[in-house]
Motif scaffolding. Structure first.
Motif, PDB file in Angstrom:
ATOM      1  N   PHE A  37       0.826  -1.205   0.000  1.00 26.48           N
ATOM      2  CA  PHE A  37       0.000   0.000   0.000  1.00 26.48           C
ATOM      3  C   PHE A  37       0.865   1.262   0.000  1.00 26.48           C
ATOM      4  O   PHE A  37       0.492   2.275  -0.584  1.00 26.48           O
ATOM      5  CB  PHE A  37      -0.961   0.005   1.188  1.00 26.48           C
ATOM      6  CG  PHE A  37      -2.076  -0.980   1.040  1.00 26.48           C
ATOM      7  CD1 PHE A  37      -2.925  -0.957  -0.062  1.00 26.48           C
ATOM      8  CD2 PHE A  37      -2.273  -1.964   1.993  1.00 26.48           C
ATOM      9  CE1 PHE A  37      -3.951  -1.870  -0.205  1.00 26.48           C
ATOM     10  CE2 PHE A  37      -3.299  -2.881   1.865  1.00 26.48           C
ATOM     11  CZ  PHE A  37      -4.133  -2.850   0.769  1.00 26.48           C
ATOM     12  N   GLY A  38       2.023   1.213   0.619  1.00 26.56           N
ATOM     13  CA  GLY A  38       2.936   2.349   0.581  1.00 26.56           C
ATOM     14  C   GLY A  38       3.433   2.624  -0.826  1.00 26.56           C
ATOM     15  O   GLY A  38       3.556   3.781  -1.239  1.00 26.56           O
TER      16      GLY A  38
ATOM     17  N   GLN B 205       2.825   6.034  -3.041  1.00 23.97           N
ATOM     18  CA  GLN B 205       3.902   6.795  -3.669  1.00 23.97           C
ATOM     19  C   GLN B 205       3.652   6.987  -5.154  1.00 23.97           C
ATOM     20  O   GLN B 205       3.910   8.064  -5.700  1.00 23.97           O
ATOM     21  CB  GLN B 205       5.240   6.091  -3.459  1.00 23.97           C
ATOM     22  CG  GLN B 205       5.761   6.226  -2.051  1.00 23.97           C
ATOM     23  CD  GLN B 205       7.114   5.559  -1.877  1.00 23.97           C
ATOM     24  OE1 GLN B 205       7.621   4.906  -2.788  1.00 23.97           O
ATOM     25  NE2 GLN B 205       7.698   5.730  -0.718  1.00 23.97           N
ATOM     26  N   LEU B 206       3.131   5.962  -5.819  1.00 20.40           N
ATOM     27  CA  LEU B 206       2.826   6.104  -7.244  1.00 20.40           C
ATOM     28  C   LEU B 206       1.744   7.150  -7.474  1.00 20.40           C
ATOM     29  O   LEU B 206       1.813   7.942  -8.415  1.00 20.40           O
ATOM     30  CB  LEU B 206       2.385   4.758  -7.829  1.00 20.40           C
ATOM     31  CG  LEU B 206       3.484   3.725  -8.014  1.00 20.40           C
ATOM     32  CD1 LEU B 206       2.899   2.394  -8.474  1.00 20.40           C
ATOM     33  CD2 LEU B 206       4.504   4.229  -9.023  1.00 20.40           C
ATOM     34  N   ILE B 207       0.738   7.172  -6.608  1.00 16.52           N
ATOM     35  CA  ILE B 207      -0.323   8.176  -6.731  1.00 16.52           C
ATOM     36  C   ILE B 207       0.249   9.574  -6.534  1.00 16.52           C
ATOM     37  O   ILE B 207      -0.097  10.515  -7.262  1.00 16.52           O
ATOM     38  CB  ILE B 207      -1.459   7.884  -5.725  1.00 16.52           C
ATOM     39  CG1 ILE B 207      -2.193   6.601  -6.146  1.00 16.52           C
ATOM     40  CG2 ILE B 207      -2.428   9.046  -5.626  1.00 16.52           C
ATOM     41  CD1 ILE B 207      -3.168   6.096  -5.109  1.00 16.52           C
ATOM     42  N   CYS B 208       1.154   9.741  -5.574  1.00 16.64           N
ATOM     43  CA  CYS B 208       1.765  11.049  -5.329  1.00 16.64           C
ATOM     44  C   CYS B 208       2.608  11.492  -6.517  1.00 16.64           C
ATOM     45  O   CYS B 208       2.559  12.659  -6.918  1.00 16.64           O
ATOM     46  CB  CYS B 208       2.619  11.008  -4.066  1.00 16.64           C
ATOM     47  SG  CYS B 208       1.657  10.832  -2.562  1.00 16.64           S
ATOM     48  N   VAL B 209       3.374  10.594  -7.095  1.00 14.25           N
ATOM     49  CA  VAL B 209       4.202  10.945  -8.247  1.00 14.25           C
ATOM     50  C   VAL B 209       3.311  11.302  -9.436  1.00 14.25           C
ATOM     51  O   VAL B 209       3.570  12.272 -10.154  1.00 14.25           O
ATOM     52  CB  VAL B 209       5.161   9.783  -8.595  1.00 14.25           C
ATOM     53  CG1 VAL B 209       5.828  10.001  -9.936  1.00 14.25           C
ATOM     54  CG2 VAL B 209       6.204   9.638  -7.497  1.00 14.25           C
TER      55      VAL B 209
ATOM     56  N   ILE C 212       3.154  14.780 -11.724  1.00 12.53           N
ATOM     57  CA  ILE C 212       3.446  14.753 -13.156  1.00 12.53           C
ATOM     58  C   ILE C 212       2.253  15.212 -13.987  1.00 12.53           C
ATOM     59  O   ILE C 212       2.407  16.012 -14.913  1.00 12.53           O
ATOM     60  CB  ILE C 212       3.878  13.335 -13.585  1.00 12.53           C
ATOM     61  CG1 ILE C 212       5.212  12.992 -12.938  1.00 12.53           C
ATOM     62  CG2 ILE C 212       3.981  13.227 -15.089  1.00 12.53           C
ATOM     63  CD1 ILE C 212       5.646  11.568 -13.157  1.00 12.53           C
ATOM     64  N   LEU C 213       1.070  14.722 -13.686  1.00 13.02           N
ATOM     65  CA  LEU C 213      -0.108  15.033 -14.491  1.00 13.02           C
ATOM     66  C   LEU C 213      -0.549  16.473 -14.248  1.00 13.02           C
ATOM     67  O   LEU C 213      -0.550  16.948 -13.114  1.00 13.02           O
ATOM     68  CB  LEU C 213      -1.246  14.068 -14.157  1.00 13.02           C
ATOM     69  CG  LEU C 213      -0.970  12.594 -14.467  1.00 13.02           C
ATOM     70  CD1 LEU C 213      -2.148  11.739 -14.051  1.00 13.02           C
ATOM     71  CD2 LEU C 213      -0.684  12.414 -15.949  1.00 13.02           C
ATOM     72  N   PRO C 214      -0.934  17.182 -15.309  1.00 14.81           N
ATOM     73  CA  PRO C 214      -1.352  18.584 -15.142  1.00 14.81           C
ATOM     74  C   PRO C 214      -2.711  18.685 -14.447  1.00 14.81           C
ATOM     75  O   PRO C 214      -3.515  17.756 -14.453  1.00 14.81           O
ATOM     76  CB  PRO C 214      -1.443  19.090 -16.578  1.00 14.81           C
ATOM     77  CG  PRO C 214      -1.694  17.866 -17.396  1.00 14.81           C
ATOM     78  CD  PRO C 214      -0.985  16.741 -16.696  1.00 14.81           C
ATOM     79  N   VAL C 215      -2.949  19.872 -13.869  1.00 14.06           N
ATOM     80  CA  VAL C 215      -4.205  20.132 -13.174  1.00 14.06           C
ATOM     81  C   VAL C 215      -5.250  20.505 -14.216  1.00 14.06           C
ATOM     82  O   VAL C 215      -4.948  21.156 -15.216  1.00 14.06           O
ATOM     83  CB  VAL C 215      -4.013  21.272 -12.153  1.00 14.06           C
ATOM     84  CG1 VAL C 215      -5.300  21.573 -11.424  1.00 14.06           C
ATOM     85  CG2 VAL C 215      -2.906  20.923 -11.192  1.00 14.06           C
ATOM     86  N   SER C 216      -6.497  20.131 -14.000  1.00 16.53           N
ATOM     87  CA  SER C 216      -7.555  20.411 -14.961  1.00 16.53           C
ATOM     88  C   SER C 216      -7.800  21.913 -15.081  1.00 16.53           C
ATOM     89  O   SER C 216      -7.513  22.691 -14.174  1.00 16.53           O
ATOM     90  CB  SER C 216      -8.842  19.692 -14.557  1.00 16.53           C
ATOM     91  OG  SER C 216      -9.329  20.243 -13.355  1.00 16.53           O
ATOM     92  N   LYS C 217      -8.372  22.356 -16.198  1.00 18.09           N
ATOM     93  CA  LYS C 217      -8.619  23.772 -16.460  1.00 18.09           C
ATOM     94  C   LYS C 217      -9.637  24.354 -15.493  1.00 18.09           C
ATOM     95  O   LYS C 217      -9.527  25.489 -15.079  1.00 18.09           O
ATOM     96  CB  LYS C 217      -9.121  23.959 -17.899  1.00 18.09           C
ATOM     97  CG  LYS C 217      -8.117  23.578 -18.948  1.00 18.09           C
ATOM     98  CD  LYS C 217      -7.056  24.627 -19.061  1.00 18.09           C
ATOM     99  CE  LYS C 217      -6.095  24.268 -20.181  1.00 18.09           C
ATOM    100  NZ  LYS C 217      -5.044  25.218 -20.345  1.00 18.09           N
ATOM    101  N   SER C 218     -10.659  23.605 -15.118  1.00 16.12           N
ATOM    102  CA  SER C 218     -11.691  24.139 -14.232  1.00 16.12           C
ATOM    103  C   SER C 218     -11.116  24.476 -12.867  1.00 16.12           C
ATOM    104  O   SER C 218     -11.501  25.460 -12.246  1.00 16.12           O
ATOM    105  CB  SER C 218     -12.841  23.140 -14.087  1.00 16.12           C
ATOM    106  OG  SER C 218     -12.365  21.948 -13.481  1.00 16.12           O
TER     107      SER C 218
END
Length: 85
Positions: free
Chosen positions: A28-29, A33-37, A41-47
């Motif tokens: 689970f750790g 960590q993968l979710i945090c990375v 990396i992924l951009p934030v949505s426009k809204s």
């Protein structure tokens, strides 16, 4: 000669409770960590960005209101710490 070779699987003891806790905790750790990375990396949505811009413009308007001047604290001269010889 074939009778001397033992091809049976070795006996592996059952994992203890703490070994299971450690294994699943590490699993689970790693997922966390993968979710945090991915969140970095992924951009934030426009809204979400437009909501932040609206919030920043509202907060900057509130800052532009005249503020009462805070009284300045007088600075006292520092005492000399060196001994005179």
């Amino acid at each position: 000669m074939a009778a001397e070779l033992d091809f049976s699987p070795p006996e592996i003891p059952e994992p203890t409770f703490m070994e299971n806790v450690l294994r699943y905790g590490l699993f689970f750790g790693a997922i966390f960590q993968l979710i945090c990375v991915l969140a970095i990396i992924l951009p934030v949505s426009k809204s979400h960005k437009t909501d932040l811009e609206n919030f920043e413009s509202k907060s900057s308007e509130a800052v532009k209101k005249p503020k009462a001047t805070a009284p300045q604290t007088s600075k006292k001269p520092k005492k000399e710490t060196k001994k005179k010889r």
